[in-house]
Design a protein around this motif. Structure first.
Motif, PDB file in Angstrom:
ATOM      1  N   PRO A  40      90.613  98.393 122.099  1.00 14.21           N
ATOM      2  CA  PRO A  40      91.326  99.632 121.756  1.00 14.21           C
ATOM      3  C   PRO A  40      90.392 100.790 121.460  1.00 14.21           C
ATOM      4  O   PRO A  40      90.714 101.945 121.738  1.00 14.21           O
ATOM      5  N   VAL A  41      89.197 100.486 120.917  1.00 13.56           N
ATOM      6  CA  VAL A  41      88.285 101.571 120.559  1.00 13.56           C
ATOM      7  C   VAL A  41      87.879 102.372 121.786  1.00 13.56           C
ATOM      8  O   VAL A  41      87.720 103.586 121.729  1.00 13.56           O
ATOM      9  N   ASN A  42      87.719 101.713 122.941  1.00 14.97           N
ATOM     10  CA  ASN A  42      87.337 102.429 124.154  1.00 14.97           C
ATOM     11  C   ASN A  42      88.509 103.161 124.781  1.00 14.97           C
ATOM     12  O   ASN A  42      88.384 104.290 125.259  1.00 14.97           O
ATOM     13  N   LYS A  77      93.629 112.362 113.917  1.00 15.86           N
ATOM     14  CA  LYS A  77      92.530 113.331 113.868  1.00 15.86           C
ATOM     15  C   LYS A  77      91.179 112.618 113.843  1.00 15.86           C
ATOM     16  O   LYS A  77      90.203 113.077 114.442  1.00 15.86           O
ATOM     17  N   LEU A  78      91.115 111.484 113.143  1.00 12.75           N
ATOM     18  CA  LEU A  78      89.868 110.728 113.075  1.00 12.75           C
ATOM     19  C   LEU A  78      89.487 110.211 114.460  1.00 12.75           C
ATOM     20  O   LEU A  78      88.321 110.287 114.866  1.00 12.75           O
ATOM     21  N   VAL A  79      90.451 109.669 115.200  1.00 15.25           N
ATOM     22  CA  VAL A  79      90.190 109.188 116.556  1.00 15.25           C
ATOM     23  C   VAL A  79      89.691 110.332 117.439  1.00 15.25           C
ATOM     24  O   VAL A  79      88.740 110.177 118.220  1.00 15.25           O
ATOM     25  N   TRP A 262      78.955 106.308 113.125  1.00 15.74           N
ATOM     26  CA  TRP A 262      79.202 104.934 112.707  1.00 15.74           C
ATOM     27  C   TRP A 262      79.865 104.857 111.338  1.00 15.74           C
ATOM     28  O   TRP A 262      80.744 104.018 111.102  1.00 15.74           O
ATOM     29  N   ARG A 263      79.433 105.717 110.434  1.00 14.80           N
ATOM     30  CA  ARG A 263      80.046 105.702 109.097  1.00 14.80           C
ATOM     31  C   ARG A 263      81.512 106.121 109.167  1.00 14.80           C
ATOM     32  O   ARG A 263      82.350 105.569 108.446  1.00 14.80           O
ATOM     33  N   LEU A 264      81.824 107.068 110.044  1.00 16.79           N
ATOM     34  CA  LEU A 264      83.219 107.468 110.213  1.00 16.79           C
ATOM     35  C   LEU A 264      84.024 106.366 110.895  1.00 16.79           C
ATOM     36  O   LEU A 264      85.137 106.042 110.465  1.00 16.79           O
ATOM     37  N   VAL A 271      87.928  99.513 113.953  1.00 19.87           N
ATOM     38  CA  VAL A 271      86.749  98.689 113.660  1.00 19.87           C
ATOM     39  C   VAL A 271      86.770  97.412 114.490  1.00 19.87           C
ATOM     40  O   VAL A 271      87.820  96.816 114.727  1.00 19.87           O
ATOM     41  N   THR A 272      85.585  97.006 114.934  1.00 23.52           N
ATOM     42  CA  THR A 272      85.453  95.791 115.741  1.00 23.52           C
ATOM     43  C   THR A 272      84.666  94.702 115.025  1.00 23.52           C
ATOM     44  O   THR A 272      84.511  93.603 115.552  1.00 23.52           O
ATOM     45  N   GLY A 273      84.138  95.025 113.844  1.00 19.53           N
ATOM     46  CA  GLY A 273      83.364  94.046 113.098  1.00 19.53           C
ATOM     47  C   GLY A 273      81.861  94.194 113.261  1.00 19.53           C
ATOM     48  O   GLY A 273      81.090  93.508 112.579  1.00 19.53           O
ATOM     49  N   ILE A 274      81.432  95.082 114.154  1.00 22.88           N
ATOM     50  CA  ILE A 274      80.000  95.245 114.385  1.00 22.88           C
ATOM     51  C   ILE A 274      79.458  96.494 113.701  1.00 22.88           C
ATOM     52  O   ILE A 274      78.244  96.743 113.693  1.00 22.88           O
ATOM     53  N   GLU A 275      80.330  97.260 113.078  1.00 23.06           N
ATOM     54  CA  GLU A 275      79.915  98.527 112.482  1.00 23.06           C
ATOM     55  C   GLU A 275      78.833  98.353 111.417  1.00 23.06           C
ATOM     56  O   GLU A 275      77.867  99.124 111.374  1.00 23.06           O
TER      57      GLU A 275
END
Length: 297
Positions: A40-42, A77-79, A262-264, A271-275
């Motif tokens: 979903p992030v992509n 807005k964050l996305v 990355w912090r945002l 989140v995918t768990g790798i942040e």
């Protein structure tokens, strides 16, 4: 934008295809990885404006544009802000290509779903060739090019970036945008050196482990495992370029510029768990995010 654009495409290996099979079992694994990938992030970030990237962002976060986290529109807005930072990263890479004319040909090695190719054509008006091991990604990128009416200038093909069908000396500039960690660097730089004209420009933006740290840290190892890749050191990039007639002109440490992204992202629903691995490794200095621009001599 039509929401149907985000529908994933079944690999057809039609007009996008050139080399029918990857050269090694590892490359076959990578092709399967990206053919099956649908994070979903992509996709959600690309939905913002139809530019689908497969890399991260740079630049300060526009906190005033985000508003109140308690507001119902905050996540949207964050996305949008994460995606803006992604496209800003591509702009930094394109800045590094130097002067490009409308008659030039550019190559995106490891082009993903084609966002960087579209931005390159929109900026320079030139032809952009993309290569990827993933038929799914190539078909997606080519569909977007057709929808945008630029398919005569922007094309993705399924082939090995270490052995492309491009003629020697036919390319004015080429790049890897977070895709070089899937291949041997000497083989990669040899292919870029082959296809580039003398005086042509090669640019990479990549994460690399810091030789000053001594060895890849536990965080870098986690990133390797997560993406099934093999992160190289900055020293290896410079050595592989020097061995293949690519003379570095610019080396920029983008680590401070990518940390805000990355912090945002770590606060989002994407989140995918790798942040944490990215944030911690950037903070402790064991991992760096760099741009290297080199000229073919």
């Amino acid at each position: 934008m039509d929401p149907s654009v985000t529908t994933e495409i079944t690999p057809t290996l039609g007009a996008s295809a050139f080399i029918p099979a990857p050269a090694t079992p590892y490359q076959g694994d990578i092709a399967r990885y990206w053919n099956e990938e649908a994070r979903p992030v992509n996709l959600r970030l690309g939905d913002v404006d139809g530019l689908y990237h497969h890399h991260y962002g740079v630049g300060p976060v526009a906190t005033e544009a985000l508003g109140d986290p308690a507001d119902s529109t905050y996540e949207k807005k964050l996305v949008a802000e994460l995606h803006r930072l992604e496209s800003a990263q591509t702009d930094v890479l394109l800045d590094g290509l130097g002067a490009i004319g409308r008659d030039d040909t550019l190559v995106d090695a490891g082009c993903g779903r084609g966002g960087s190719m579209v931005m390159a054509h929109q900026r320079f008006g030139c032809k952009v060739e993309g290569v990827t091991l993933s038929a799914k990604q190539a078909d997606f990128a080519n569909q977007r090019a057709r929808e945008l009416g630029i398919a005569d200038h922007v094309r993705a093909r399924v082939c090995n970036m270490l052995d492309t069908p491009l003629e020697s000396g036919s390319v004015s500039a080429s790049w890897n945008n977070e895709s070089s960690m899937y291949v041997d660097l000497h083989d990669l730089m040899a292919e870029h050196s082959r296809i580039l004209k003398v005086g042509g420009r090669y640019v990479t933006i990549t994460g690399c482990w810091n030789p000053k740290y001594g060895q890849p840290s536990k965080w870098v190892s986690q990133i390797n495992a997560h993406f099934e890749c093999n992160i190289h050191s900055r020293r290896e990039y410079l050595r592989a370029m020097a061995d293949n007639r690519l003379v570095p002109q610019t080396v920029i440490d983008l680590t401070p510029d990518t940390l805000p992204y990355w912090r945002l992202r770590a606060t989002s629903s994407l989140v995918t768990g790798i942040e944490e691995a990215f944030i911690k490794s950037y903070e402790d200095g064991s991992f760096q995010y760099v741009l290297i621009a080199a000229d073919r001599v």
